[in-house]
Design an enzyme around this catalytic site. Sequence first.
Site, PDB file in Angstrom:
ATOM      1  N   LYS A 188       0.918  -1.348   0.038  1.00  9.10           N
ATOM      2  CA  LYS A 188       0.646   0.182  -0.139  1.00  9.10           C
ATOM      3  C   LYS A 188       0.734   1.461   0.057  1.00  9.10           C
ATOM      4  O   LYS A 188       1.256   1.519   0.906  1.00  9.10           O
ATOM      5  CB  LYS A 188      -0.824   0.081   0.936  1.00  9.10           C
ATOM      6  CG  LYS A 188      -1.688   1.421   0.793  1.00  9.10           C
ATOM      7  CD  LYS A 188      -3.104   0.996   2.365  1.00  9.10           C
ATOM      8  CE  LYS A 188      -3.921   1.954   1.756  1.00  9.10           C
ATOM      9  NZ  LYS A 188      -3.149   3.626   1.829  1.00  9.10           N
ATOM     10  N   GLU A 234       2.662   0.712   5.364  1.00 10.74           N
ATOM     11  CA  GLU A 234       1.076   1.251   5.407  1.00 10.74           C
ATOM     12  C   GLU A 234       0.292   0.067   5.885  1.00 10.74           C
ATOM     13  O   GLU A 234      -1.279   0.206   6.836  1.00 10.74           O
ATOM     14  CB  GLU A 234       0.838   2.341   4.996  1.00 10.74           C
ATOM     15  CG  GLU A 234      -0.781   3.439   5.088  1.00 10.74           C
ATOM     16  CD  GLU A 234      -1.589   4.109   4.187  1.00 10.74           C
ATOM     17  OE1 GLU A 234      -2.537   3.990   4.351  1.00 10.74           O
ATOM     18  OE2 GLU A 234      -0.542   4.384   3.082  1.00 10.74           O
TER      19      GLU A 234
END
Length: 285
Positions: A22, A140
Amino acid sequence: APMKAVLVPAPFSDPGWIFERKLDGIRYPELVEALGVPGPDVVADGEIVAFARGVMSFARLQRRMQIRDPERARRSGVAVYLYLFDLLELDGCDLRSRPVLERKRALRRAIAFGGRIRFTPHRVGDGMAAYGYACAHGWEGVVAKRAQSLYTAARSRDWQKIKCNRRQEMVVGGWTAGRGARARLGALLVGYWDGDVLRYAGMVGRGFDTREVDLLAEALERRERPQTPFATNELPRQARWAEPELVAEVEFTEWTRDGKLRHPRYLGLRFDKPAREVVREEPGA
């Protein structure tokens, strides 16, 4: 319009899915020089990112996100990179109706990756391992994509994001004063839209440096208004109110039972999402 992922609560493994990092950035700014090389005409999807101490940093990206002048951008000292993860068109041929794995193979062949332009790799099937690696390395989270998914210009459950820490955009509706170097800004008062009502989600007082305090204070003072934009009377005393136009990225541990953010920390402002589109983000929504 880009395809968007749905937030889900937990990682999973499935041979019919692929798992990517991500990215902690924004979509669609330009890296003109890096892209101005011979090659096919393409429409691709990706994100611009910056790094701090080897980890993608949205806060560092803030330092040059709104700079439009090329020379000022270079002098900012913040190097940015474009990570591409999907290919929508190739020399006039629309690839949106083809599976994501096929689109990624075409993307890998079409672009001369290197330098500032980077390919987003993926792992097939083993989402648990992908998630564990992501969290252990300060990422993340991961994005899971159904291997046969087509590209649709909407939010789709064929793409699912699993975050290592909870975070989302919040609308800034006011602020409080601080002390010393933080006199102009002690904490942001943030919330989210629930239909036509702006719900109050608490105070964010961590994550600012001196430069960020001054920039935020100036932006809020320009938007100051006499009344609160929040639909509640449970607000801090001597707060100042702002038109709910600014969007802040906030990291936190969880939502409390009364709908507030627990242990929130400011990461930066976002300019790629209108404030009116900010809602409470829940897994599966």
